[in-house]
Design an enzyme around this catalytic site. Structure first.
Site, PDB file in Angstrom:
ATOM      1  N   CYS A  79       5.753  40.935 -13.386  1.00 33.54           N
ATOM      2  CA  CYS A  79       5.163  40.666 -11.923  1.00 33.54           C
ATOM      3  C   CYS A  79       5.985  41.581 -10.968  1.00 33.54           C
ATOM      4  O   CYS A  79       7.282  41.392 -10.718  1.00 33.54           O
ATOM      5  CB  CYS A  79       5.489  39.223 -11.574  1.00 33.54           C
ATOM      6  SG  CYS A  79       4.708  38.949  -9.937  1.00 33.54           S
ATOM      7  N   TYR A 121      32.502  32.114  33.089  1.00 39.42           N
ATOM      8  CA  TYR A 121      31.825  30.827  34.154  1.00 39.42           C
ATOM      9  C   TYR A 121      32.883  29.675  34.255  1.00 39.42           C
ATOM     10  O   TYR A 121      32.680  28.724  34.817  1.00 39.42           O
ATOM     11  CB  TYR A 121      30.958  30.173  33.403  1.00 39.42           C
ATOM     12  CG  TYR A 121      31.049  29.769  31.828  1.00 39.42           C
ATOM     13  CD1 TYR A 121      31.769  28.927  31.552  1.00 39.42           C
ATOM     14  CD2 TYR A 121      30.056  30.619  30.880  1.00 39.42           C
ATOM     15  CE1 TYR A 121      32.020  28.688  30.168  1.00 39.42           C
ATOM     16  CE2 TYR A 121      30.284  30.298  29.456  1.00 39.42           C
ATOM     17  CZ  TYR A 121      31.233  29.133  29.149  1.00 39.42           C
ATOM     18  OH  TYR A 121      31.406  29.040  27.671  1.00 39.42           O
ATOM     19  N   LYS A 175      23.057  28.491  31.136  1.00 43.00           N
ATOM     20  CA  LYS A 175      23.702  28.097  29.882  1.00 43.00           C
ATOM     21  C   LYS A 175      23.593  29.389  29.120  1.00 43.00           C
ATOM     22  O   LYS A 175      22.253  29.149  28.513  1.00 43.00           O
ATOM     23  CB  LYS A 175      23.401  26.833  29.412  1.00 43.00           C
ATOM     24  CG  LYS A 175      24.094  26.223  28.339  1.00 43.00           C
ATOM     25  CD  LYS A 175      23.828  24.972  27.780  1.00 43.00           C
ATOM     26  CE  LYS A 175      24.591  24.402  26.465  1.00 43.00           C
ATOM     27  NZ  LYS A 175      25.251  25.335  25.903  1.00 43.00           N
ATOM     28  N   CYS A 185       5.653  32.115  -9.941  1.00 42.68           N
ATOM     29  CA  CYS A 185       4.958  32.749 -10.914  1.00 42.68           C
ATOM     30  C   CYS A 185       6.010  32.875 -11.925  1.00 42.68           C
ATOM     31  O   CYS A 185       7.004  33.510 -12.052  1.00 42.68           O
ATOM     32  CB  CYS A 185       4.601  34.312 -10.346  1.00 42.68           C
ATOM     33  SG  CYS A 185       4.157  35.296 -11.533  1.00 42.68           S
ATOM     34  N   GLU A 197      24.400  26.537  36.956  1.00 45.36           N
ATOM     35  CA  GLU A 197      24.605  27.948  36.331  1.00 45.36           C
ATOM     36  C   GLU A 197      23.825  27.767  35.098  1.00 45.36           C
ATOM     37  O   GLU A 197      23.155  27.006  34.587  1.00 45.36           O
ATOM     38  CB  GLU A 197      25.920  27.826  35.767  1.00 45.36           C
ATOM     39  CG  GLU A 197      26.981  28.016  36.911  1.00 45.36           C
ATOM     40  CD  GLU A 197      28.364  27.855  36.315  1.00 45.36           C
ATOM     41  OE1 GLU A 197      28.655  28.019  35.085  1.00 45.36           O
ATOM     42  OE2 GLU A 197      29.231  27.713  37.281  1.00 45.36           O
ATOM     43  N   LYS A 212      19.323  20.910  28.446  1.00 46.29           N
ATOM     44  CA  LYS A 212      18.866  21.941  27.371  1.00 46.29           C
ATOM     45  C   LYS A 212      17.289  22.213  27.446  1.00 46.29           C
ATOM     46  O   LYS A 212      16.734  21.211  27.411  1.00 46.29           O
ATOM     47  CB  LYS A 212      19.290  21.593  25.972  1.00 46.29           C
ATOM     48  CG  LYS A 212      20.529  21.322  25.977  1.00 46.29           C
ATOM     49  CD  LYS A 212      21.498  22.505  25.324  1.00 46.29           C
ATOM     50  CE  LYS A 212      21.092  22.575  23.654  1.00 46.29           C
ATOM     51  NZ  LYS A 212      22.208  22.774  22.774  1.00 46.29           N
ATOM     52  N   CYS A 265      -1.116  33.968  -8.974  1.00 47.83           N
ATOM     53  CA  CYS A 265      -0.067  35.057  -8.543  1.00 47.83           C
ATOM     54  C   CYS A 265      -0.795  35.958  -7.845  1.00 47.83           C
ATOM     55  O   CYS A 265      -1.616  36.806  -8.473  1.00 47.83           O
ATOM     56  CB  CYS A 265       0.988  35.703  -9.360  1.00 47.83           C
ATOM     57  SG  CYS A 265       2.259  36.856  -8.671  1.00 47.83           S
ATOM     58  N   CYS A 271       0.298  39.691  -9.733  1.00 43.91           N
ATOM     59  CA  CYS A 271      -0.095  39.537 -11.192  1.00 43.91           C
ATOM     60  C   CYS A 271      -1.156  38.904 -11.644  1.00 43.91           C
ATOM     61  O   CYS A 271      -1.404  39.097 -12.791  1.00 43.91           O
ATOM     62  CB  CYS A 271       1.286  39.812 -11.853  1.00 43.91           C
ATOM     63  SG  CYS A 271       1.740  38.111 -12.021  1.00 43.91           S
ATOM     64  N   ASP A 317      23.706  31.487  25.792  1.00 44.04           N
ATOM     65  CA  ASP A 317      23.545  31.253  24.353  1.00 44.04           C
ATOM     66  C   ASP A 317      24.513  32.132  23.546  1.00 44.04           C
ATOM     67  O   ASP A 317      23.816  33.152  23.107  1.00 44.04           O
ATOM     68  CB  ASP A 317      22.060  31.029  24.115  1.00 44.04           C
ATOM     69  CG  ASP A 317      22.060  30.320  22.557  1.00 44.04           C
ATOM     70  OD1 ASP A 317      22.882  29.705  22.142  1.00 44.04           O
ATOM     71  OD2 ASP A 317      20.918  30.377  22.041  1.00 44.04           O
TER      72      ASP A 317
HETATM   73  S1  IVH Z   1      31.213  25.210  31.112  1.00 45.99           S
HETATM   74  C1  IVH Z   1      34.104  21.642  29.749  1.00 45.99           C
HETATM   75  N1  IVH Z   1      29.174  26.785  31.769  1.00 45.99           N
HETATM   76  O1  IVH Z   1      28.019  25.681  26.406  1.00 45.99           O
HETATM   77  C2  IVH Z   1      33.168  22.476  29.208  1.00 45.99           C
HETATM   78  N2  IVH Z   1      29.591  26.514  29.579  1.00 45.99           N
HETATM   79  O2  IVH Z   1      27.541  23.133  25.288  1.00 45.99           O
HETATM   80  C3  IVH Z   1      33.032  23.731  30.095  1.00 45.99           C
HETATM   81  N3  IVH Z   1      27.972  27.539  27.939  1.00 45.99           N
HETATM   82  O3  IVH Z   1      31.139  25.373  24.868  1.00 45.99           O
HETATM   83  C4  IVH Z   1      32.186  24.794  29.680  1.00 45.99           C
HETATM   84  N4  IVH Z   1      26.975  28.583  29.516  1.00 45.99           N
HETATM   85  O4  IVH Z   1      30.182  27.747  25.288  1.00 45.99           O
HETATM   86  C5  IVH Z   1      29.957  26.344  30.743  1.00 45.99           C
HETATM   87  N5  IVH Z   1      27.819  28.211  32.506  1.00 45.99           N
HETATM   88  C6  IVH Z   1      28.326  27.567  31.423  1.00 45.99           C
HETATM   89  C7  IVH Z   1      27.929  27.926  30.160  1.00 45.99           C
HETATM   90  C8  IVH Z   1      28.722  27.135  29.032  1.00 45.99           C
HETATM   91  C9  IVH Z   1      27.447  28.411  28.231  1.00 45.99           C
HETATM   92  C10 IVH Z   1      28.454  27.105  26.565  1.00 45.99           C
HETATM   93  C11 IVH Z   1      29.943  26.925  26.556  1.00 45.99           C
HETATM   94  C12 IVH Z   1      30.234  25.474  26.161  1.00 45.99           C
HETATM   95  C13 IVH Z   1      29.043  25.073  25.555  1.00 45.99           C
HETATM   96  C14 IVH Z   1      28.727  23.609  25.780  1.00 45.99           C
END
Ligand code: IVH
Length: 665
Positions: free
Chosen positions: A430, A225, A115, A424, A113, A312, A406, A409, A117
């Site tokens: 200034c 998720y 991740k 400065c 999946e 990551k 500066c 000035c 942010d």
């Molecule tokens: S599953 C047991 N799925 O990433 C942990 N987390 O670094 C289950 N996050 O705390 C988390 N996308 O805030 C899961 N597809 C995804 C995610 C996801 C972002 C975040 C989430 C988690 C953090 C961990």
């Protein structure tokens, strides 16, 4: 390495990581990249692995970072909200896969999946109704932000669907879309408010606002998720997410079942190249074992599941050419170099500038004119230069020489001992320093005068305002001479200036822009000295008696008040009726502790700030250290014996937090 040194390094890392966790989760303002953070964490984990008897129970490797604040009710999670193990390389991912196969054999599926942010959220539904929304908090307790979450349109308040469990929790990530973020941030800048560095910080800052109606105006989305509950329709993650989508939740279609590590690598590779096309930020890929029974067999460590891992992405990097360097002078006179670059696309936006921070950074990069530089986007809006591409350096290019005078000035710059920045020193003449001080003074958290940068510029250029106190002598006639100012804008501005006369003393003190006197320090000084005159005449010793005020701040305060110009400005502010005294709300808080001084030491079941706040509310004073001037020492757990002894010798009354609360009852 010597044992003591290792212990010292571990303590240093813990303190540093905790500060970064606080910046990230509570303030929503990280100042290092995720990669840098993860490096600190893995250095700590490695040391702890090699020296297991040095693992502290409060080590950040043993718990998840906390986003708990004091603004919301803290509620226990029904299912602990854990974090994920992180990796940045394929080798570690292979090891993860091998560990799993060793335990459960082959023939299982992973779900890959995105991740997202943003910030994690858990939503509880009962009988189809959204009952509660909790942030991750410290993993065990979360902040209850239900009202705020209810303003997000992609989160259903009520669901009626077949197969819907009577009671379940669905978890996901609240994010701000990139497009929403861009227009929202532009609006903020236009209104003179501070811009957010990135969509994650904006999303997390938004959810922690007190006023839900303001949250409603923020462009937030929620991607779900994970599901938890006793009667979920399927016994695997993938199918339950599909069901959740059919119930009306926003579940991303960008997920995939794979049955091999190769499949995982392909998914990662694809999204590493395509992530810039999404309208939201992702910082990696999450890989989860699909089957719940297999997840159960694999189990958890103290803070992460063994059946899932996050891969990551490294921050994107590109190489571009340095065109020139601009030097900006801030309100404190500090000169910041900024690199102007050949515009280039990076992580979805065109980059034209990069921060260089100070002369030391330029020197350590060994930056030369027209160099090709590698840039990277971290947690900040403006990217940073990682290194110079020496292969492309021209033979005759000269090293960048930091300016000596500066740029605004022409005054010769100075550099203070132990400081990286050049300053400065022409504080009073200034232009960017004068304008910067006025901009700071009128800011929302200071005097809250409705005036943007453009107006400050106009007022300064026309010679109408040369220092902050001039704002209070402005007349309507003068304001009409400003370009674009009509009756309404003139009266609004004058009204806003008038209103600022009721801004409390601690904010006025913050607004003055005394170096190192930020919001918190200003509060402490104001509540200790109670009015401007006492503060103006305080000695270094008196200043340092105030809780958390050390040599650096006391020196800066003394320096500020040693300048006749500053004292003149303060006199003018006084004549204009600005609040230069604290106003205690006597009705709510009688002066029960008037004249009493307190030192707090040790650990308590509550945040120490709660105690400190109560002391000031009731008219008492917080001191930084035990001395003959201390009346009470509020002693918590694990207090150092030396401090206790000193207090006893000086005849200071030693009380517990419970006894303290009795005093103010
Ligand atoms: S599953 C047991 N799925 O990433 C942990 N987390 O670094 C289950 N996050 O705390 C988390 N996308 O805030 C899961 N597809 C995804 C995610 C996801 C972002 C975040 C989430 C988690 C953090 C961990």
């Amino acid at each position: 390495m010597d044992f003591e040194l290792i212990k010292q390094r571990i303590d240093e890392l813990i303190a540093e990581i905790e500060q970064h966790n606080y910046n990230y989760y509570v303030l929503s303002q990280p100042n290092i990249t995720d990669f840098e953070f993860d490096q600190l964490l893995s250095e700590l984990a490695q040391l702890e692995k090699n020296y297991p008897n040095l693992v502290a129970s409060n080590s950040p490797t043993q718990k998840v970072g906390s986003d708990l604040t004091r603004n919301f009710k803290s509620v226990k999670h029904r299912y602990p909200m854990l974090s994920l193990g992180n990796t940045y390389n394929e080798q570690e991912l292979t090891e993860f896969d091998q560990r799993i196969r060793k335990q459960i054999g082959d023939g299982f599926e992973y779900v890959c999946e995105l991740k997202f942010d943003g910030l994690a959220i858990g939503l509880r539904y009962e009988n189809g109704l959204l009952m509660q929304a909790l942030t991750r908090g410290d993993g065990t307790f979360g902040d209850e932000v239900t009202q705020n979450v209810k303003t997000i349109s992609s989160i259903p308040h009520q669901i009626s669907a077949v197969m819907l469990p009577q009671d379940f929790e669905i978890r996901g990530e609240i994010v701000m879309t990139r497009s929403g973020f861009n227009s929202f941030n532009q609006e903020r800048i236009a209104q003179g408010e501070q811009a957010f560095a990135n969509p994650r910080n904006a999303a997390s800052g938004s959810i922690k606002m007190i006023d839900s109606e303001k949250v409603r105006l923020r462009p937030l989305e929620c991607f779900l998720y994970a599901l938890h509950g006793d009667n979920l329709p399927f016994s695997n993650h993938y199918d339950n997410l599909k069901a959740a989508k059919s119930w009306g939740f926003q579940v991303s279609d960008f997920r995939q079942k794979v049955d091999s590590l190769e499949g995982v690598f392909e998914f990662i590779e694809y999204w590493n190249h395509h992530r810039s096309q999404l309208d939201f930020d992702i910082d990696g890929i999450v890989i989860k074992v699909n089957d719940y029974e297999l997840q159960r067999q694999l189990g958890f460590t103290a803070k992460t599941p063994r059946w899932a891992i996050a891969y990551k992405f490294k921050a994107e990097q590109v190489v571009t050419q340095l065109q020139s360097i601009t030097y900006q002078v801030g309100r404190t006179g500090a000169v910041t170099p900024v690199a102007n670059l050949d515009p280039i696309l990076l992580a979805g936006t065109t980059v034209k500038r990069a921060s260089l921070h100070n002369a030391d950074i330029i020197a350590s990069l060994d930056l030369h004119e027209n160099d090709f530089v590698k840039i990277e986007k971290g947690g900040e809006i403006i990217p940073k230069i990682i290194e110079v591409d020496l292969q492309q350096r021209m033979a005759d290019s000269k090293p960048i020489q930091f300016i000596t005078h500066c740029p605004d000035c022409g005054t010769a710059l100075v550099r203070m001992e132990d400081e990286a920045a050049f300053y400065c020193p022409n504080e009073w003449n200034c232009p960017p320093q004068i304008k910067g001080r006025i901009e700071h003074f009128v800011g929302r958290k200071m005097m809250d005068i409705n005036m943007g940068q453009a107006t400050v510029n106009l007022l300064f250029e026309k010679g109408l305002v040369r220092n902050i106190s001039d704002l209070y002598t402005l007349t309507a006639k003068e304001l009409y001479t400003l370009e674009g100012f009509q009756q309404k804008s003139v009266s609004n501005l004058l009204q806003s200036i008038q209103n600022s006369k009721s801004i409390p003393f601690e904010k006025v003190l913050f607004a003055l822009g005394i170096r190192y006197v930020g919001e918190t320090v200003a509060k402490k000084l104001a509540s200790y000295f109670e009015d401007m005159e006492h503060l103006q005449s305080a000695t270094a010793l008196e200043l340092q008696m105030v809780d958390e005020i050390g040599e650096r701040i006391s020196e800066s305060v003394l320096n500020y008040f040693s300048q006749p110009n500053n004292n003149q400005v303060i006199q003018n502010l006084k004549n204009s009726g600005i609040q230069l005294k604290i106003q205690r709300n006597l009705q709510n808080y009688p002066d029960k502790l008037k004249g009493q001084t307190f030192v707090i030491s040790g650990k308590f079941s509550m945040d120490r700030d709660v105690l400190k706040e109560q002391i000031t509310n009731y008219g008492g004073k917080n001191l930084s250290a035990v001395s003959s001037n201390t009346d009470f020492l509020i002693a918590g757990e694990n207090m150092g014996p030396a401090k206790l002894k000193k207090a006893e010798n000086l005849g200071v009354k030693i009380i517990s937090d419970v006894e303290f609360f009795k005093m103010i009852e």
